[in-house]
Design a protein around this motif. Structure first.
Motif, mmCIF file in Angstrom:
data_model
loop_
_atom_site.group_PDB
_atom_site.id
_atom_site.type_symbol
_atom_site.label_atom_id
_atom_site.label_comp_id
_atom_site.label_asym_id
_atom_site.label_seq_id
_atom_site.Cartn_x
_atom_site.Cartn_y
_atom_site.Cartn_z
ATOM 1 N N LEU A 148 0.829 -1.205 0.000
ATOM 2 C CA LEU A 148 0.000 0.000 0.000
ATOM 3 C C LEU A 148 0.864 1.255 0.000
ATOM 4 O O LEU A 148 0.534 2.247 -0.667
ATOM 5 C CB LEU A 148 -0.920 -0.022 1.222
ATOM 6 C CG LEU A 148 -1.930 1.120 1.335
ATOM 7 C CD1 LEU A 148 -2.862 1.156 0.133
ATOM 8 C CD2 LEU A 148 -2.734 0.992 2.627
ATOM 9 N N VAL A 149 1.975 1.243 0.736
ATOM 10 C CA VAL A 149 2.905 2.375 0.726
ATOM 11 C C VAL A 149 3.406 2.631 -0.693
ATOM 12 O O VAL A 149 3.468 3.784 -1.150
ATOM 13 C CB VAL A 149 4.091 2.110 1.678
ATOM 14 C CG1 VAL A 149 5.230 3.097 1.425
ATOM 15 C CG2 VAL A 149 3.647 2.190 3.121
ATOM 16 N N LEU A 150 3.768 1.575 -1.408
ATOM 17 C CA LEU A 150 4.262 1.713 -2.780
ATOM 18 C C LEU A 150 3.197 2.322 -3.677
ATOM 19 O O LEU A 150 3.484 3.231 -4.474
ATOM 20 C CB LEU A 150 4.686 0.340 -3.304
ATOM 21 C CG LEU A 150 5.446 0.308 -4.625
ATOM 22 C CD1 LEU A 150 6.823 0.937 -4.474
ATOM 23 C CD2 LEU A 150 5.587 -1.133 -5.134
ATOM 24 N N MET A 151 1.964 1.849 -3.560
ATOM 25 C CA MET A 151 0.886 2.358 -4.410
ATOM 26 C C MET A 151 0.573 3.819 -4.100
ATOM 27 O O MET A 151 0.415 4.643 -5.006
ATOM 28 C CB MET A 151 -0.360 1.500 -4.238
ATOM 29 C CG MET A 151 -1.499 1.910 -5.162
ATOM 30 S SD MET A 151 -2.972 0.879 -5.010
ATOM 31 C CE MET A 151 -3.645 1.511 -3.466
ATOM 32 N N LEU A 152 0.478 4.150 -2.823
ATOM 33 C CA LEU A 152 0.148 5.526 -2.465
ATOM 34 C C LEU A 152 1.314 6.474 -2.747
ATOM 35 O O LEU A 152 1.100 7.654 -3.060
ATOM 36 C CB LEU A 152 -0.253 5.587 -0.995
ATOM 37 C CG LEU A 152 -1.577 4.888 -0.660
ATOM 38 C CD1 LEU A 152 -1.809 4.864 0.845
ATOM 39 C CD2 LEU A 152 -2.742 5.575 -1.373
ATOM 40 N N GLY A 153 2.554 5.963 -2.643
ATOM 41 C CA GLY A 153 3.695 6.783 -3.040
ATOM 42 C C GLY A 153 3.617 7.152 -4.512
ATOM 43 O O GLY A 153 3.896 8.291 -4.902
ATOM 44 N N ALA A 154 3.209 6.199 -5.353
ATOM 45 C CA ALA A 154 3.016 6.474 -6.780
ATOM 46 C C ALA A 154 1.852 7.440 -6.987
ATOM 47 O O ALA A 154 1.907 8.341 -7.838
ATOM 48 C CB ALA A 154 2.762 5.166 -7.527
ATOM 49 N N ALA A 155 0.774 7.267 -6.191
ATOM 50 C CA ALA A 155 -0.396 8.139 -6.330
ATOM 51 C C ALA A 155 -0.050 9.585 -5.988
ATOM 52 O O ALA A 155 -0.529 10.526 -6.653
ATOM 53 C CB ALA A 155 -1.531 7.632 -5.444
ATOM 54 N N SER A 177 -4.318 15.934 -1.787
ATOM 55 C CA SER A 177 -4.466 15.900 -0.329
ATOM 56 C C SER A 177 -4.979 14.540 0.151
ATOM 57 O O SER A 177 -4.487 14.007 1.154
ATOM 58 C CB SER A 177 -5.398 17.016 0.143
ATOM 59 O OG SER A 177 -6.685 16.889 -0.426
ATOM 60 N N LEU A 178 -5.925 13.933 -0.564
ATOM 61 C CA LEU A 178 -6.445 12.633 -0.152
ATOM 62 C C LEU A 178 -5.385 11.544 -0.296
ATOM 63 O O LEU A 178 -5.265 10.659 0.574
ATOM 64 C CB LEU A 178 -7.697 12.287 -0.955
ATOM 65 C CG LEU A 178 -8.922 13.177 -0.674
ATOM 66 C CD1 LEU A 178 -10.077 12.802 -1.597
ATOM 67 C CD2 LEU A 178 -9.350 13.066 0.784
ATOM 68 N N SER A 179 -4.616 11.591 -1.380
ATOM 69 C CA SER A 179 -3.523 10.623 -1.551
ATOM 70 C C SER A 179 -2.487 10.778 -0.447
ATOM 71 O O SER A 179 -1.980 9.790 0.103
ATOM 72 C CB SER A 179 -2.857 10.813 -2.918
ATOM 73 O OG SER A 179 -3.765 10.629 -3.967
ATOM 74 N N ALA A 222 -5.655 22.253 0.613
ATOM 75 C CA ALA A 222 -5.001 20.942 0.577
ATOM 76 C C ALA A 222 -4.089 20.759 1.787
ATOM 77 O O ALA A 222 -4.113 19.715 2.459
ATOM 78 C CB ALA A 222 -4.205 20.787 -0.718
ATOM 79 N N ALA A 223 -3.299 21.798 2.101
ATOM 80 C CA ALA A 223 -2.398 21.702 3.249
ATOM 81 C C ALA A 223 -3.191 21.590 4.552
ATOM 82 O O ALA A 223 -2.828 20.812 5.450
ATOM 83 C CB ALA A 223 -1.481 22.915 3.293
#
Length: 519
Positions: A148-155, A177-179, A222-223
């Motif tokens: 999941l870390v890998l996928m969200l890092g790409a996102a 912001s959601l990613s 976003a921040a």
């Protein structure tokens, strides 16, 4: 960020699109082959027992509480694992499947990010590097958070690129912001990627003189969302900082090459060499310098920061798992370098050389089992099975699991949840009957009160239930000493050993009161 206008002939664009999609397909097929060890992965490894404890405990509480108050990772990946187990049933393969499938998603999202930055060919090469990344491979195969870390890092990388292209877009700001929030709720060390990518958008707007009321409101929104929804993680970070000096036992003299990883000290020079060789024959569609800076910053700078931090009290940050979040950014950076040539075959060939060189210098091969399939874990599964078949519901279990947190047991003997967490190697995954679980310490300092605590505990069990089990790792001197100490305390309080099972790296003993034997 300026958007590159395609100037290649239409026929060549179509060809590069087909090649890029072909590389994506190759990457996805590679994933299927590289995840083959999951089919014979065997019993849960120690880290996976920790993951399962977050999901399932004998004690009251929620996965959110167990994750934030005791474990080392936020709960998002645990919630996904819960869904998989409920829908597909409980098995080692299903438990690991969510991480592996997230890694598959990371390949596809990285392709989208590379395509957005330059071309489908860039996306295809980046996807191939993520699929074959030597530092991510072993981490995404086990039931932890790193797929999941890998996928969200790409996102986050893809969302940042889209937001830089459309700084006034509310949808792009919310996507980022959601990613970013999801990534923060998956692993704490990924915060560096969130911070750097957010700064990249702000710098891009300032550089293009596009900091008007609309873009500024998007940046603040976003921040603000990231900060607001990230605040519940602050107490956990403070807890981990407090525990850090006790739990960090990795060698602080690790070489800089190991801290950065072979993908970089082999991959980057090869990519740079190809860039120098092809400078005179660049593509008609040049790479944006801002995209190179962005991907380099989001991949290399965090590695350098982690290397500096790991040289002090936070030596455990030298572990390759903490670099997984930055793999998609690094893959995009090298893919951008390698697609500055007109010849796609040169780019593909250079990518293959990068991967071969990185794997050649890695301790494991692509199809090696890594932590899966360890003989020690088969022994612990047999130990768990013996307890499940021969124990009575409610019999206490004293466990020396080998977790580093065993050093903290003397200071936290009154915290039942913590003691159960450190004892999680006798897992409810295999032993589903209710049993009070207590972790054994590494260090039995009488001044800490830990010896008196266990003496009182064993005395309280003399009449009800009149027996207990000890399961202990024996593969280190600390583990063996812990077992010896609890045996001495058990004998002093009148218990006798009625049954013992011994493996190469673990021992299981049943203790009973003499009046309870035979009942």
């Amino acid at each position: 960020m300026e958007q590159n206008e395609p100037t290649l002939p239409a026929a060549e664009n179509r060809r590069l699109t087909l090649i890029g999609r072909g590389l994506l397909a190759l990457s996805l097929i590679s994933w299927c082959l590289l995840m083959y060890p999951l089919l014979s992965g065997g019993p849960l490894v120690l880290d996976e027992h920790c993951s399962y404890w977050i999901i399932d405990s004998d004690l009251p509480g929620t996965s959110l509480m167990r994750s934030l108050d005791y474990a080392a990772i936020p709960p998002l990946s645990s919630w996904i694992q819960i869904g998989f187990l409920k829908v597909l049933g409980k098995s080692e393969l299903v438990f690991r499947l969510s991480s592996a499938l997230c890694a598959l998603g990371a390949i596809w999202i990285t392709w989208l990010a590379g395509k957005e930055m330059r071309s489908p060919l860039t996306g295809g090469l980046a996807a191939l590097m993520v699929a074959w990344h030597p530092e991510a491979m072993d981490e995404v195969r086990i039931a932890r958070c790193y797929g999941l870390v890998l996928m969200l890092g790409a996102a986050v990388i893809w969302a940042t690129i889209r937001w830089q292209r459309q700084p006034r877009s509310l949808g792009a700001a919310l996507f980022w912001s959601l990613s970013s929030i999801a990534l923060l709720w998956t692993h704490y060390t990924s915060a560096l990627l969130v911070i750097l990518s957010g700064l990249a958008v702000a710098v891009s707007c300032w550089w293009q003189r596009d900091l008007n009321r609309t873009t500024l409101s998007r940046l603040l929104l976003a921040a603000g969302l990231v900060i607001l929804l990230g605040l519940p993680l602050i107490p956990t970070l403070l807890r981990l900082k407090l525990w850090g000096p006790i739990l960090n036992f990795s060698g602080s003299d690790t070489s800089i090459w190991n801290l950065i990883g072979p993908f970089w000290w082999i991959g980057l020079p090869v990519g740079g060499l190809v860039l120098l060789v092809t400078l005179r024959r660049r593509s008609a569609q040049p790479v944006s310098s801002s995209e190179l800076w962005f991907t380099a910053t989001c991949s290399l700078l965090p590695l350098l920061i982690l290397a500096v931090l790991s040289s002090g009290e936070m030596s455990s940050l030298a572990n390759p798992r903490y670099r997984v979040a930055y793999a998609p950014a690094g893959a995009c950076f090298i893919a951008l370098l390698l697609t500055q040539t007109r010849h796609w075959m040169t780019s593909v060939g250079a990518t293959v050389v990068v991967l071969i060189a990185a794997w050649f210098m890695s301790p494991l091969g692509p199809w090696d089992m890594g932590r899966l399939g360890s003989p020690t874990e088969y022994e612990w599964r047999e130990l768990n099975a013996f307890i499940a078949e021969n124990s009575k519901p409610g019999e206490p279990l004293l466990v020396q699991s080998g977790l580093t947190e065993s050093y903290l047991v003397p200071a936290l003997t009154e915290d039942r949840v913590f003691l159960e967490y450190v004892a999680c190697r006798v897992s409810r995954f295999y032993v589903d009957e209710p049993h009070p679980r207590y972790a054994l310490p590494y260090i039995w300092n009488p001044q800490s009160g830990v010896i008196a605590f266990f003496q009182n505990l064993l005395n309280s069990w003399k009449t009800d239930p009149g027996s207990f089990w000890v399961a202990a790792a024996t593969d280190t001197d600390l583990n063996q000493n812990s077992l010896n100490q609890i045996r001495a305390i058990a004998r002093e309080t009148g218990y006798v050993e009625t049954e013992q099972k011994t493996w190469h790296s673990a021992t299981l003993i049943h203790f009973q009161q003499p009046t309870n034997i035979g009942k």
